[in-house]
Design a protein around this motif. Structure first.
Motif, PDB file in Angstrom:
ATOM      1  N   GLN B 253       0.879  -1.223   0.029  1.00 60.30           N
ATOM      2  CA  GLN B 253      -0.029   0.080   0.070  1.00 60.30           C
ATOM      3  C   GLN B 253       0.888   1.387   0.118  1.00 60.30           C
ATOM      4  O   GLN B 253       0.618   2.086  -0.786  1.00 60.30           O
ATOM      5  N   ILE B 324     -12.516  15.714  -0.273  1.00 62.85           N
ATOM      6  CA  ILE B 324     -13.279  14.492  -0.179  1.00 62.85           C
ATOM      7  C   ILE B 324     -12.304  13.357   0.469  1.00 62.85           C
ATOM      8  O   ILE B 324     -12.586  12.613   1.359  1.00 62.85           O
ATOM      9  N   GLU B 325     -10.898  13.489  -0.053  1.00 62.45           N
ATOM     10  CA  GLU B 325      -9.839  12.498   0.791  1.00 62.45           C
ATOM     11  C   GLU B 325      -9.815  12.695   2.410  1.00 62.45           C
ATOM     12  O   GLU B 325      -9.497  11.852   2.862  1.00 62.45           O
ATOM     13  N   ALA B 326      -9.683  13.946   2.430  1.00 62.78           N
ATOM     14  CA  ALA B 326      -9.568  14.305   3.963  1.00 62.78           C
ATOM     15  C   ALA B 326     -10.661  14.164   4.824  1.00 62.78           C
ATOM     16  O   ALA B 326     -10.613  14.547   5.997  1.00 62.78           O
ATOM     17  N   GLY B 327     -11.682  13.990   4.033  1.00 65.22           N
ATOM     18  CA  GLY B 327     -12.950  13.855   4.991  1.00 65.22           C
ATOM     19  C   GLY B 327     -13.540  15.071   5.345  1.00 65.22           C
ATOM     20  O   GLY B 327     -14.381  15.387   6.463  1.00 65.22           O
ATOM     21  N   GLU B 456     -17.985  10.379  -5.978  1.00 58.97           N
ATOM     22  CA  GLU B 456     -17.773  10.735  -4.667  1.00 58.97           C
ATOM     23  C   GLU B 456     -18.767  11.440  -4.161  1.00 58.97           C
ATOM     24  O   GLU B 456     -19.215  11.093  -2.944  1.00 58.97           O
ATOM     25  N   ARG B 459     -21.958   9.602  -3.735  1.00 62.42           N
ATOM     26  CA  ARG B 459     -21.931   8.726  -2.510  1.00 62.42           C
ATOM     27  C   ARG B 459     -22.105   9.605  -1.381  1.00 62.42           C
ATOM     28  O   ARG B 459     -22.616   8.703  -0.471  1.00 62.42           O
ATOM     29  N   ASP B 464     -25.207   6.790  -5.861  1.00 58.08           N
ATOM     30  CA  ASP B 464     -24.244   6.046  -6.420  1.00 58.08           C
ATOM     31  C   ASP B 464     -24.091   6.410  -8.087  1.00 58.08           C
ATOM     32  O   ASP B 464     -25.256   6.866  -8.433  1.00 58.08           O
ATOM     33  N   LYS B 499     -17.917  14.770   5.194  1.00 60.81           N
ATOM     34  CA  LYS B 499     -18.081  13.544   4.397  1.00 60.81           C
ATOM     35  C   LYS B 499     -18.010  12.636   5.456  1.00 60.81           C
ATOM     36  O   LYS B 499     -18.692  11.614   5.324  1.00 60.81           O
ATOM     37  N   ALA B 500     -17.268  12.604   6.702  1.00 62.88           N
ATOM     38  CA  ALA B 500     -17.221  11.648   7.718  1.00 62.88           C
ATOM     39  C   ALA B 500     -18.769  11.740   8.221  1.00 62.88           C
ATOM     40  O   ALA B 500     -19.208  10.575   8.377  1.00 62.88           O
ATOM     41  N   LYS B 503     -20.929   9.797   5.906  1.00 63.97           N
ATOM     42  CA  LYS B 503     -20.884   8.340   5.683  1.00 63.97           C
ATOM     43  C   LYS B 503     -21.488   7.680   7.018  1.00 63.97           C
ATOM     44  O   LYS B 503     -22.040   6.778   6.851  1.00 63.97           O
ATOM     45  N   ALA B 504     -21.227   8.374   8.266  1.00 67.96           N
ATOM     46  CA  ALA B 504     -21.603   7.703   9.426  1.00 67.96           C
ATOM     47  C   ALA B 504     -23.133   7.597   9.387  1.00 67.96           C
ATOM     48  O   ALA B 504     -23.862   6.735   9.761  1.00 67.96           O
TER      49      ALA B 504
END
Lengths: 111, 505
Positions: B253, B324-327, B456, B459, B464, B499-500, B503-504
């Motif tokens: 990874q 998005i990647e950092a939330g 993203e 989502r 989606d 974002k977090a 998602k939650a």
């Protein structure tokens, strides 16, 4: 239940969509077991779209966690909702997993 | 020592009391026996020969009794000492030395002491064995064969001087995809099939001065994915018992992330450089132009403006993707009228489609539910889908946008009869900066971030985007957006969320 598998870098993300219950739990368990083996432990379960699990579902998750524990790893779970978190806490399985709010932070934990 | 009695058991009578008693008994016995012999010898009932034989037998028996008595008499002190010692010993005690006789020195006492010494030695050996077992057990709990190393995420192999695997932990089994039984006693060159690594292990085993080293190994299992393993070799011990400790660390990874980062920088640089080059060229040209060439200057400014907008869009997209990647991407919860949004899209893209001679049709139901979501971001997602469809559809072909509401979802399908996407490219089109390997799109501008960002964002709304495509026949992108607000379903009353949080929820 739909089960989607995708790769995020070198990490395999397995995403069940729907409740992990009864026969669906067995189906998910087989796929999870296979993914644990082929991904060499670089996997996480995205449960964002899992509303709840029954005892068979919990057993499937616990079995996968146990298989990873034997190789020095912990099963990562991303996006568990309140219901799922409560079930895991009540059954004292909560500590068997590493919990992340979303897939990206779970994937970053492999770095 | 002998004579002491810790247990309180009854001691035998003192020797001074027992000796006269025994002597009196012996004298009485001899007198009684002599009287019996005399009375029998003097009787007339037996023949003289029988009487003589009987007398001889009696005398012999008397002598024998005398010898036995003498023997017992001489052994009496030893037996008394043994009795005292046994009474002094605590049953179950490991201190057997208390049974040793020191007051009397005769063969029986020596045999007794020898017996006690043997017992003591056997007892010590048993204690030593027990201690060794416990030590090994303790070492097992903290040592290589125990469960401790199975807790490590890094694989650990112990290699013997003859280059066989003597032990492996759980992580090594996972990384090498072999069970402990298969790894045990296997030749290390069959387990780690890498010439340089095996040379490193051999060198580490051969010389105590060699500290070992580190290398990387690519494992390509028959099933599963290629894995990059960082292998560290260290020597343990010296001489003939020297072993090698091989530590395996899965760095796949990390390497993948490095590659992705390098690719991101290269692609971002390329995407930034192209509009910057154009801006530079057209600024130079505008400066060189005569003041009277208003039309040409205006053309230059238009190009510069277009490139600035392209740069701004690219920067926005990069920022959104990184958020998005950092939330930390904020999602507002507005009332989104999807039909209005699609109608605005129609207004925006109709001229472009007309200019490219692409037939653009919209199919909207008479009524659609109001969606809870971030109007701007949902709009960006739809823009990206439609702009791709129009961009990659040749002249004379068709683009169709259909919207319907089913099962609590708004479903928007953007289909085209354009160049399509190959089966190899299709699974990767949502990757950041990925652009299909098709010569026909080389001249079409694009950042490779649009689809990634669109999916993203959708989502994050609980929906989606999926894609189906056939090369040279066209593509269909389907956007599914839940009508109900996922945040409100779980009682979240906030108007914005990261974002977090989304998602939650």
């Amino acid at each position: 239940m739909q089960i989607e598998t995708q790769r995020k870098g070198a990490v395999t993300v397995i995403e069940p969509r729907g409740a992990i219950i009864q026969d669906d739990a067995d189906q998910f368990g087989k796929q999870l077991e296979e993914t644990v083996r082929t991904s060499l432990g670089r996997l996480l379960v995205d449960v964002t779209n899992v509303p709840f699990v029954d005892s068979r579902g919990l057993e499937v998750l616990a079995d996968a966690a146990a298989a990873l524990e034997e190789t020095g790893q912990t099963l990562r779970i991303a996006g568990a909702n309140e219901t799922l978190r409560t079930v895991l806490e009540l059954t004292e399985l909560h500590d068997r997993f590493d919990h992340y709010q979303d897939v990206n932070s779970a994937v970053r934990s492999f770095l | 020592m002998a004579g002491t009695n810790d247990t309180g058991a009854t001691s035998p009578a003192p020797r001074s009391q027992r000796v006269p008693l025994l002597a009196a008994c012996a004298v009485a016995g001899v007198v009684v026996a002599a009287c019996a012999v005399f009375s029998l010898a003097s009787a007339d009932v037996l023949s003289p020969a029988v009487r003589s034989a009987f007398a001889v037998a009696c005398v012999a028996a008397l002598f024998a009794l005398g010898f036995i008595g003498l023997f017992v008499w001489k052994r009496l002190p030893v037996s008394e000492e043994i009795q005292r010692a046994v009474c002094a010993w605590t049953p179950g005690s490991r201190h057997v030395e208390v049974l040793t006789i020191t007051a009397v020195d005769d063969p029986v006492a020596q045999w007794w002491n020898e017996l006690i010494r043997s017992w003591r030695d056997a007892q010590r050996a048993a204690i030593q064995t027990e201690a060794n077992d416990k030590l090994q057990q303790a070492e097992g709990h903290h040592g290589f064969d125990g469960k401790a190393l199975d807790l490590l995420p890094q694989g650990v192999l112990l290699v013997t001087p003859n280059r066989h695997v003597s032990a492996a932990n759980g992580a090594a089994c996972r990384i090498l995809m072999r069970s402990k039984e298969r790894l045990a006693n296997a030749p290390v060159d069959k387990v780690l099939e890498d010439e340089a690594l095996n040379e490193l292990i051999a060198e580490t085993l051969s010389s105590p001065q060699n500290r070992g080293g580190q290398t990387e190994l690519r494992l390509e299992p028959e099933e599963g994915v290629e894995t990059i393993v960082r292998v560290t070799v260290r020597g343990l011990g010296e001489g003939a018992t020297r072993q090698a400790l091989v530590v395996l660390e899965d760095v796949t990874q990390q390497r993948t992330a490095d590659q992705a980062r390098n690719l991101f920088v290269a692609q971002a640089t390329h995407e930034l450089r192209t509009p910057l080059t154009n801006i530079g060229l057209y600024v130079e040209r505008a400066i060189e132009l005569d003041e009277a060439a208003v039309a040409e200057r205006s053309e230059c400014l238009n190009v510069i403006n277009g490139e600035v907008l392209r740069l701004a869009r690219l920067v926005d997209e990069v920022l959104s993707v990184s958020e998005i990647e950092a939330g930390s991407l904020n999602i507002r919860r507005d009332d989104v009228r999807f039909d209005d949004l699609v109608k605005r899209l129609e207004q925006d893209y109709r001229p472009q489609a007309k200019a490219q001679a692409v037939e653009l049709t919209f199919d909207l139901p008479p009524k659609l539910s109001v969606v809870q979501g971030d109007r701007e971001k949902v709009s960006v997602a739809m823009h990206n889908l439609l702009s791709n469809a129009v961009k990659y559809t040749p002249r004379g072909k068709r683009v169709r946008v259909e919207v319907e509401e089913t099962d609590g979802f708004i479903e928007a399908r953007v289909s085209d009869t354009g160049i399509g996407i190959s089966g190899d490219d299709l699974p990767r089109i949502f990757d950041k900066f990925y652009r299909a390997n098709d010569k026909r799109i080389a001249g079409v501008t694009g950042t490779g971030l649009g689809l990634s960002l669109a999916r993203e964002v959708i989502r994050l709304h609980g929906g989606d985007i999926t894609a189906e495509s056939t090369l040279n026949e066209g593509s269909t992108f389907t956007l599914r957006l839940p009508v109900k607000d996922p945040a409100k379903q779980t009682g979240d009353k906030g108007t914005t969320e990261t974002k977090a949080q989304a998602k939650a929820a």
